[in-house]
Design an enzyme around this catalytic site. Structure first.
Site, PDB file in Angstrom:
ATOM      1  N   GLU A   1       0.825  -1.209   0.000  1.00  0.00           N
ATOM      2  CA  GLU A   1       0.000   0.000   0.000  1.00  0.00           C
ATOM      3  C   GLU A   1       0.860   1.261   0.000  1.00  0.00           C
ATOM      4  O   GLU A   1       0.492   2.275  -0.605  1.00  0.00           O
ATOM      5  CB  GLU A   1      -0.953  -0.001   1.200  1.00  0.00           C
TER       6      GLU A   1
ATOM      7  N   HIS B   1       3.580   6.408  -5.286  1.00  0.00           N
ATOM      8  CA  HIS B   1       3.175   6.734  -6.655  1.00  0.00           C
ATOM      9  C   HIS B   1       2.372   8.041  -6.651  1.00  0.00           C
ATOM     10  O   HIS B   1       2.569   8.917  -7.502  1.00  0.00           O
ATOM     11  CB  HIS B   1       2.335   5.588  -7.226  1.00  0.00           C
TER      12      HIS B   1
END
Length: 751
Positions: free
Chosen positions: A534, A540
């Site tokens: 996660e 990202h």
């Protein structure tokens, strides 16, 4: 009051040098007093203790959720959505009045952002907030914004303003690649809603979209609905494994880990027993998706769904799945033989291998062969240690440091939510500014971040890049919290008109046990890997610093979006990384290398059979969303596909597809998990396997893959990272090679 704030240097060295003056140094001392001998960095300490309550703040103003002033009460959602809708109306008028050009795309993105900032936040609050009033208000906001988006998708004048831009070759040539891609993505969103059709077909497209949304919601609810059977039909000795209400036994899952074969068999046959209403709902959903796809110009729903992905089309996906299945077939047969052998050993009277057997017996084989009892690992994986490990990895690989920051009153929805800020590497600063929650003596000046949409915070800033964003960590169990580990984008990053960058805000949601007075939260190896996964999504989001929020961070094709998160799993399973943080919470002892090696190798036990199962699911998804009308019933197609792509027999009077909830959110895209893993595997082996802390490789990874979000064609990002354009055979080889045993561990295991 500003003058009363504690200001100081961050880092372990500062805390060690001046322990009596360090705010988090004292926190570390409290941990040691509880029997935790390891000294933690501030971010590790922040996650290894039970929150002591908020600071007394008699005069401070109550902030709204995520620092949005309106959201200090449920009624604020009404204000927020009204403000967003007014701004949207104004932006629509501006777009339609301007001549086409690059500014058209900027205004489209600002329009999207104004609505997403309410809708995305509300999407999270409606499932995660502990107070029903907040959840209901958020649900209503989602409906209101959703209705507005549907109207915008059918606004012909708005569509034509974008069409004029993309129809002019000179204007298109003047656009930079990212702007052109974003314009094309907005156009794609318009056209899949049917806006380019005549009035009657456009109305039909709207009706189909509404129908699909309703069917999707109904189907999702049905996938979780329990089945029941009269209790006299089941042997009495297994009743205790289920919920018994009156004369019925209620089965709400597959009980895949139950050691009793009969319990697993009963659960499988009862839970997967066909429900006529759910079956009709699925058939209608697939049919309506196909009708909509054909109406807007695609030969199938899969062709529509796969536009812009790495795979590009369903033909490539099926080629990938068929080649992978062929390469796995011998390994899968060996896995099934091994599983059947274990079943025969433990239950010689009933040794036929059935679909409810592999999860349980593969676990038995792993435990027997590698002695990987989770309780042996948990003491080394305290939550604070794992967060410190992530911090070390990101600092060395990407030049990013995580800092825990005290949320303002009313900013979070539960008092145990932690807030992280992600500045770039402080080691490259000539001028450093520090957060008010840091430890150590006063070394530098304070820096107050500019007031930005209710997020007025003091945080660490890099002189050239600035603060990267905020991560809210909702890690702990609570009543009515969804039992899923996931990443939510609350606000996307984008370059604003005034030149400032709108910082991304995300939430990571896990379901971990709470720390106690004498015990930090201890993670199983699986929990630790999920945390790394996660956090890959979060990075990202932080590093996908695109000009447009429409393509920021994880807003990219599905078969690329999972690459950064799966890549983090490879780091989580590398001893050189694990050795940086896995220390016993009481003794400080490092996790022995052979324990890490055994854990990694244990994951390869029966992994071919598990991957084969994923191939089966992905192939089924493709067939359901391929050519229509379907050649047979969904159950007959399930049986045929299971025989072709999995190998274990179909069980009569079951309909697993009616529990396949991914058909809604991942329709025609379930293959993405496999393709993303293939890409992540190649990136790991080519760029990080030799040195997982290689800063040059980390910078290239950021530059080539993370920085673009969805603003660049995904295959071009992969090609830039790998310095070659991978083929389907390359993807297949990467996945299969991951199943090969490690020779060093094999020798160690045979001693």
């Amino acid at each position: 009051m500003l003058c009363a704030r504690r200001v100081g240097g961050l880092g372990t060295r500062a805390a060690a040098a001046w322990p009596e003056r360090a705010g988090l140094g004292r926190l570390g001392a409290r941990i040691r007093a509880r029997g935790v001998s390891t000294s933690w960095s501030p971010v590790g300490a922040a996650f290894n203790v039970k929150p002591q309550g908020r600071r007394l703040d008699l005069f401070g103003e109550r902030r709204g959720l995520f620092g949005v002033p309106e959201l200090s009460a449920p009624e604020g959602f009404q204000i927020a959505q009204e403000n967003a809708l007014r701004k949207a109306d104004s932006l629509v008028a501006r777009v339609c009045s301007l001549p086409p050009g690059p500014r058209t795309v900027l205004l489209f993105d600002e329009l999207s952002d104004s609505l997403c900032r309410v809708a995305d936040l509300a999407d999270f609050v409606k499932i995660a907030h502990p107070e029903p009033a907040f959840r209901e208000a958020a649900e209503e906001a989602c409906r209101s914004i959703g209705t507005a988006v549907e109207k915008l998708n059918t606004n012909v004048e708005l569509y034509q303003s974008l069409q004029k831009l993309l129809a002019d070759p000179k204007l298109v040539d003047s656009l930079d690649p990212e702007t052109r891609r974003v314009a094309e993505l907005f156009m794609f969103d318009f056209e899949i809603s049917g806006i380019h059709l005549d009035k009657e077909k456009r109305r039909r497209a709207v009706d189909l979209n509404v129908r699909i949304l309703d069917l999707s919601s109904t189907f999702i609810m049905g996938t979780h609905f329990p089945n029941k059977i009269e209790k006299h039909l089941l042997p009495e000795h297994i009743h205790q494994n289920f919920v018994v209400t009156g004369n019925h036994v209620v089965v709400d899952g597959l009980h895949a880990e139950a050691p009793d074969d009969l319990v697993r068999e009963a659960a499988y046959k009862i839970f997967l027993y066909p429900n006529a209403g759910q079956l009709h709902c699925l058939e209608e959903l697939l049919s309506n998706r196909d009708l909509l796809a054909k109406l807007v110009g695609y030969s199938s729903y899969a062709h529509r769904a796969l536009q812009g992905t790495i795979a590009k089309n369903p033909e490539t996906v099926m080629q990938f799945l068929e080649k992978l299945s062929d390469k796995l077939s011998e390994r899968t047969l060996k896995d099934f033989e091994m599983i059947q052998g274990m079943k025969m050993k433990l239950n010689p009277q009933n040794s036929e291998l059935m679909p409810w057997d592999p999860p349980y017996y593969s676990g038995v084989i792993r435990a027997e062969r590698y002695n990987i009892e989770p309780s042996l690992y948990c003491p080394f994986f305290s939550l604070g240690a794992c967060m410190e490990g992530l911090n070390i990895l990101f600092t060395r690989l990407l030049g990013i440091t995580l800092f825990a920051e005290q949320p303002a009153r009313g900013e979070v929805w539960c008092e145990d939510v932690r807030k992280l800020v992600t500045p770039p590497d402080l080691g490259h600063c000539t001028k450093t500014v520090f957060s008010n929650i840091s430890c150590g003596p006063r070394l530098t000046e304070t820096y107050s971040a500019s007031h930005e949409s209710g997020l007025d915070r003091t945080a660490v800033v890099h002189e050239s890049e600035g603060l990267l964003g905020y991560i809210y960590c909702d890690f702990f169990q609570r009543a009515d919290k969804p039992h899923q580990d996931c990443h939510f984008t609350i606000r996307g990053g984008r370059l604003k008109e005034d030149g400032d960058y709108q910082l991304p805000v995300v939430v990571l949601m896990l379901n971990l046990p709470h720390p106690s007075r004498n015990l930090p939260t201890l993670l199983t190896p699986g929990m630790m890997e999920n945390l790394f996964h996660e956090m890959g999504h979060a990075m990202h989001s932080m590093l996908g610093r695109t000009r447009y929020q429409h393509v920021t961070g994880t807003r990219c094709p599905t078969d690329f979006a999972e690459v950064p998160s799966i890549l983090m799993e490879y780091f989580a399973n590398d001893y050189r990384v694990v050795n940086q943080f896995a220390r016993h919470y009481q003794t400080g002892q490092s996790l022995p290398k052979n324990m890490v090696s055994r854990l990694c190798e244990s994951k390869k036990v029966c992994a071919a059979a598990e991957m084969q199962l994923q191939v089966f699911y992905a192939a089924l998804d493709q067939i359901y969303h391929g050519k229509h009308p379907l050649r047979a019933s969904t159950t007959d197609i399930l049986r045929e596909t299971q025989e072709r792509f999995y190998g274990l027999p179909y069980v009569p009077n079951t309909a697993w597809q009616l529990r396949f909830s991914h058909l809604v959110g991942y329709g025609a895209k379930y293959y993405s998990y496999l393709m993303s893993r293939a890409v992540a595997s190649m990136v790991w082996k080519e760029c990080f396997q030799r040195d997982p802390f290689n800063r040059a490789a980390g910078e290239r990874y950021r530059r080539e893959m993370l920085a673009h979000g969805g603003g660049k064609e995904p295959m071009l990002m992969v090609q830039g990272m790998l310095q070659k354009r991978p083929s389907i055979d390359d993807f297949v080889s990467a996945l299969v090679s991951d199943l090969d045993p490690d020779f060093e561990t094999f020798l160690m295991d045979s001693e």
